[in-house]
Design a protein around this motif. Structure first.
Motif, PDB file in Angstrom:
ATOM      1  N   SER A  31     -11.484 -12.416 -86.008  1.00 25.26           N
ATOM      2  CA  SER A  31     -11.178 -13.143 -84.767  1.00 25.26           C
ATOM      3  C   SER A  31      -9.791 -13.768 -84.760  1.00 25.26           C
ATOM      4  O   SER A  31      -9.094 -13.733 -83.747  1.00 25.26           O
TER       5      SER A  31
ATOM      6  N   PHE B 196     -14.736  -5.535 -80.457  1.00 28.54           N
ATOM      7  CA  PHE B 196     -15.930  -5.990 -81.182  1.00 28.54           C
ATOM      8  C   PHE B 196     -15.765  -7.412 -81.711  1.00 28.54           C
ATOM      9  O   PHE B 196     -16.628  -7.897 -82.437  1.00 28.54           O
TER      10      PHE B 196
ATOM     11  N   PRO C 112     -15.466 -11.597 -81.106  1.00 31.44           N
ATOM     12  CA  PRO C 112     -16.002 -12.493 -80.073  1.00 31.44           C
ATOM     13  C   PRO C 112     -14.908 -13.136 -79.210  1.00 31.44           C
ATOM     14  O   PRO C 112     -15.205 -13.930 -78.331  1.00 31.44           O
ATOM     15  N   VAL C 113     -13.648 -12.767 -79.441  1.00 30.41           N
ATOM     16  CA  VAL C 113     -12.524 -13.366 -78.701  1.00 30.41           C
ATOM     17  C   VAL C 113     -12.425 -12.752 -77.308  1.00 30.41           C
ATOM     18  O   VAL C 113     -12.535 -11.542 -77.150  1.00 30.41           O
ATOM     19  N   ARG C 114     -12.251 -13.623 -76.291  1.00 34.90           N
ATOM     20  CA  ARG C 114     -11.989 -13.132 -74.933  1.00 34.90           C
ATOM     21  C   ARG C 114     -10.499 -12.835 -74.875  1.00 34.90           C
ATOM     22  O   ARG C 114      -9.682 -13.736 -74.682  1.00 34.90           O
TER      23      ARG C 114
ATOM     24  N   ILE D  85     -17.935  -6.027 -76.909  1.00 36.62           N
ATOM     25  CA  ILE D  85     -19.300  -5.981 -77.433  1.00 36.62           C
ATOM     26  C   ILE D  85     -19.406  -7.076 -78.481  1.00 36.62           C
ATOM     27  O   ILE D  85     -18.852  -6.976 -79.562  1.00 36.62           O
ATOM     28  N   ASP D  86     -20.073  -8.159 -78.110  1.00 37.32           N
ATOM     29  CA  ASP D  86     -20.207  -9.296 -79.004  1.00 37.32           C
ATOM     30  C   ASP D  86     -21.675  -9.372 -79.411  1.00 37.32           C
ATOM     31  O   ASP D  86     -22.535  -9.693 -78.598  1.00 37.32           O
TER      32      ASP D  86
END
Lengths: 217, 217
Positions: free
Chosen positions: A157, A178, A180-182, A194-195
Motif C-alpha cells: 500500500s 489489488f 486497498p488504496v483508492r 479488488i480489495d
C-alpha cells in the motif's frame, strides 16, 4: 458496433464477460441451443435481467427457439474483443503477485502477464513461470518497449500511489488494483480495485442483514 | 436500524465498506470534519452520488458544515457491524490461499481467518501463520465446532461445486468464491465471486471501449 455498446449500462457491461464464460462452457459441452431459463440458472441471474441485458444488443434469440449457443459465443467474443490478445504487466511479485503469475490466466487465451517487476529482482532480471521479472527501475523502459498499457498492481500500500504516478506518466490506460488504496488518477485512466477486505466485509454485511430480515418476518 | 438498511439499494450497500475505510483514514489522520467534495475526491465518486447514498440514512451532515468525521465513522461502524468480529475459514491452501493466509486481513480488526483446510495437510493438522490447517475430511466437524458460517473458497475449479455442496449441507451462510465456477446454492446462501480473469477482461473491455469512443470524437 462501438456505437451500440456505448449505450449499454455499466451493470450489463460488467456481466458480459460472465455471459461469455458461461456460454463458452455450454458450447464446449456440445450444447447447440439454450433457453433463457437455462441461461438464467447457469448465470444465477433472473431471466428478466438476462432478457433486458440482451435487448441492448438487438435480436439475439428467437421466440420459442431460445438462443443459438454458437452465435451467442461468437457475438460476445466480438463484443469483448476476445479475438485480440492483451498482454499485461504485473507490478509487485509478493505472495499475491506470485499466485497471479502462477495462475497467469491459463484458461483465458486473450490475456496474459508477459512481464513483471519487483524490487527483489536483480538488475539483469530473473524468471518465474516463464515470465521475466525486472527491477522497478526498469519499469518505464520495459513497459514502453513491450507496448503494455494494462497493469496488475500488487505492490505494498505505501508505494501504490507513487508507482501509479509513474505509470500514469508513461500513458498507461488501465490498472487492476489489488491494493486497498483508492488510487488518484486522471479521468482518462480506468482503475478497477479488488480489495479482499472490502469484498469480505460486504459479503458479511449482506449475510447479517439477511439474518436481521428473517428475524423480522 | 435494520429496517432502514433494508431499503438501501445494492449499489449503495456495496460502497458502505469503502466509505467506512476512507472515513477511518481521515479520522486516523486527525481530520475532524469533511465536506462532500473532499469525500468525493477521496472516494473517486461524484458528490451527487455520495449525497444520494447518504440520503438513505437520514440527515448525516449539516448544510455549510459538512460531515463530522467521528460521527460518520461510528455510524458506518454500526451499519457494517464492525464492532462484531467475524471469524472465517479458508478452504484450499494453494498459492492464492497461502497469499490470503499471509495477508489475513491484518488491517481489519473485524474479520479473521481462524482455520483452513487443504488435502496436503496431515491428519493431525499443521500451522501456517498461526492458523491451523486440517485435512478436508475434518471440514464439517471443525467448522461446526468453531461455529464458522462464512468461508473463503480457493480450491481447484473441478472440486468447487462438490466442496460447496458439503458446506451447504452443514448450513454455511456465505462464500467468498475465488474460483471461476458459478456455484449452485440455495437462495438463502450468499455467494460473492471474485474471478480474476473476468475482472481483467472487464477492465480491458472498458479501456478498449474508451478508445473507440475517443476515436469517434
Amino acid at each position: 458496433m462501438s456505437e451500440i455498446i456505448q449505450k449499454v449500462p455499466e451493470a450489463t457491461s460488467r456481466r458480459l464477460p460472465i455471459y461469455y464464460r458461461i456460454l463458452q462452457k455450454f458450447e464446449q459441452s456440445g450444447k447447440k441451443r439454450i433457453s433463457s431459463s437455462e441461461l438464467s440458472e447457469a448465470m444465477q441471474i433472473d431471466a428478466a435481467t438476462i432478457r433486458r441485458d440482451f435487448s441492448h444488443f438487438g435480436a439475439l434469440g428467437r421466440k420459442g427457439y431460445g438462443y443459438d449457443v454458437e452465435d451467442l459465443v461468437s457475438f460476445f467474443r466480438r463484443v469483448l474483443n476476445q479475438d485480440e490478445q492483451t498482454e499485461v504487466a504485473l507490478i509487485g511479485v509478493g505472495s499475491l503477485g506470485s499466485a497471479i503469475l502462477k495462475y497467469n490466466f491459463q484458461k483465458s487465451h486473450n490475456t496474459k502477464v508477459i512481464v513483471a517487476f519487483d524490487p527483489k529482482a536483480p538488475p539483469e532480471g530473473k524468471q518465474l513461470n516463464e515470465v521475466n521479472i525486472y527491477h522497478p527501475d526498469q519499469m518505464e523502459e520495459k513497459l514502453q518497449q513491450l507496448d503494455v498499457d494494462v497493469v496488475i498492481l500488487t505492490v505494498p500500500s505505501k508505494v501504490a500511489q507513487e508507482v501509479t504516478d509513474r505509470l500514469v506518466a508513461i500513458g498507461i490506460k488501465g490498472i487492476l488494483n489489488f491494493t486497498p488504496v483508492r488510487l488518484q488518477v486522471p479521468d482518462s485512466i480506468r482503475v478497477h480495485t479488488i480489495d479482499f477486505s472490502v469484498e469480505l466485509q460486504t459479503l458479511i454485511y449482506f449475510i447479517r442483514n439477511d439474518e436481521k430480515e428473517s428475524q423480522l418476518e
